[in-house]
Design a protein around this motif. Sequence first.
Motif, mmCIF file in Angstrom:
data_model
loop_
_atom_site.group_PDB
_atom_site.id
_atom_site.type_symbol
_atom_site.label_atom_id
_atom_site.label_comp_id
_atom_site.label_asym_id
_atom_site.label_seq_id
_atom_site.Cartn_x
_atom_site.Cartn_y
_atom_site.Cartn_z
ATOM 1 N N ILE A 2 1.027 8.491 -4.679
ATOM 2 C CA ILE A 2 0.972 9.802 -5.660
ATOM 3 C C ILE A 2 2.151 9.507 -6.578
ATOM 4 O O ILE A 2 2.044 9.819 -7.785
ATOM 5 C CB ILE A 2 0.824 11.199 -5.098
ATOM 6 N N LYS A 3 3.538 9.350 -5.887
ATOM 7 C CA LYS A 3 4.723 9.308 -6.842
ATOM 8 C C LYS A 3 4.597 8.332 -8.075
ATOM 9 O O LYS A 3 5.263 8.353 -9.131
ATOM 10 C CB LYS A 3 5.790 9.082 -6.107
ATOM 11 N N HIS A 4 3.573 7.104 -7.870
ATOM 12 C CA HIS A 4 3.482 6.125 -8.781
ATOM 13 C C HIS A 4 2.117 6.302 -9.611
ATOM 14 O O HIS A 4 1.705 5.452 -10.263
ATOM 15 C CB HIS A 4 3.470 4.840 -8.139
ATOM 16 N N GLY A 5 1.356 7.591 -9.688
ATOM 17 C CA GLY A 5 0.275 7.945 -10.253
ATOM 18 C C GLY A 5 -1.006 7.864 -9.139
ATOM 19 O O GLY A 5 -2.171 8.360 -9.772
ATOM 20 N N VAL A 42 -2.281 1.170 -9.851
ATOM 21 C CA VAL A 42 -2.595 0.201 -8.841
ATOM 22 C C VAL A 42 -1.426 -0.578 -8.585
ATOM 23 O O VAL A 42 -0.678 -0.856 -9.729
ATOM 24 C CB VAL A 42 -3.751 -0.481 -9.055
ATOM 25 N N TYR A 43 -1.017 -0.696 -7.504
ATOM 26 C CA TYR A 43 0.059 -1.816 -7.194
ATOM 27 C C TYR A 43 -0.428 -3.199 -7.081
ATOM 28 O O TYR A 43 -1.562 -3.435 -6.457
ATOM 29 C CB TYR A 43 0.952 -1.729 -6.084
ATOM 30 N N PHE A 103 -3.686 -6.086 -4.012
ATOM 31 C CA PHE A 103 -3.612 -4.926 -4.720
ATOM 32 C C PHE A 103 -3.987 -3.849 -4.210
ATOM 33 O O PHE A 103 -5.093 -3.894 -3.252
ATOM 34 C CB PHE A 103 -3.999 -5.011 -6.354
ATOM 35 N N HIS A 104 -3.546 -2.595 -4.503
ATOM 36 C CA HIS A 104 -3.859 -1.399 -3.765
ATOM 37 C C HIS A 104 -3.610 -0.285 -4.750
ATOM 38 O O HIS A 104 -2.533 -0.176 -5.385
ATOM 39 C CB HIS A 104 -3.045 -1.348 -2.370
ATOM 40 N N ARG A 163 0.794 -1.384 -0.056
ATOM 41 C CA ARG A 163 0.035 0.044 -0.157
ATOM 42 C C ARG A 163 0.894 1.255 0.126
ATOM 43 O O ARG A 163 0.523 2.102 -0.734
ATOM 44 C CB ARG A 163 -0.857 -0.168 1.355
ATOM 45 N N LEU A 164 1.891 1.218 0.802
ATOM 46 C CA LEU A 164 3.010 2.407 0.844
ATOM 47 C C LEU A 164 3.805 2.527 -0.369
ATOM 48 O O LEU A 164 4.746 3.436 -0.383
ATOM 49 C CB LEU A 164 3.601 2.357 2.155
ATOM 50 N N GLY A 165 3.691 1.403 -1.247
ATOM 51 C CA GLY A 165 4.632 1.501 -2.429
ATOM 52 C C GLY A 165 6.161 1.137 -1.982
ATOM 53 O O GLY A 165 7.224 1.704 -2.740
ATOM 54 N N LYS A 166 6.456 0.306 -0.862
ATOM 55 C CA LYS A 166 7.594 0.040 -0.591
ATOM 56 C C LYS A 166 8.656 -1.087 -1.336
ATOM 57 O O LYS A 166 9.599 -1.174 -1.228
ATOM 58 C CB LYS A 166 7.773 -0.297 0.862
#
Length: 195
Positions: free
Chosen positions: A166-169, A174-175, A161-162, A88-91
């Motif tokens: 913002i930095k990825h769109g 969605v990740y 998925f989540h 969720r945090l794009g880590k």
Amino acid sequence: MGHSNHKDDFDEFLNEFKDVIPLKNTQVVQTTTNKNALAKQLKRQAIELEQQQTNNYLTTGDVKPIDPYDYLSFKQNGIQDGVFKNLRLGKYKIDTVLNLQQLKFEQARTTVFNQVQQAHAKGRRTLLIKHGLGLHSKPFPAMLKSYLNQWLIQMPEIIAFHTAQIKHGGNLAVYALLKKNQEQKLHNRETYGQK
């Protein structure tokens, strides 16, 4: 007298060969064969593509419309909260980016189906899928986003998925977290001594 016999023999000889095609046409026959081979090859490719699409179980029917600004969020049972939080945090490192924006519906459906399976086979774990907002999509806003939400739940390779950071769109992407493939599971067992 022998002369007329000779003519009769010759007529008979010609008569025997009346069905024979003259040699000069052989080239035409040859190219037709090549055309047939090419046609067969193209037909085979079309059949293979059709089979891929037939195997594509992703829904094209009814879908629950999602607001363009809604967050997408899903995790299978058994996924650890920490893993889901990191997603969720794009880590996680993004292994593959799928851009579905500008694609027609069927192209997007085929791309998701094929690319997710290929990524899983290659041992990729995290995808970033760009679906866009679809504010003006027809027949309803966020059509692709709505279908993608449903498709990802349908795919056994996707375990969570989540909506992206913002930095990825942000709301445009969605990740997606893929489950480990057999090789990765084996490697983990060997590394951590699990049976």
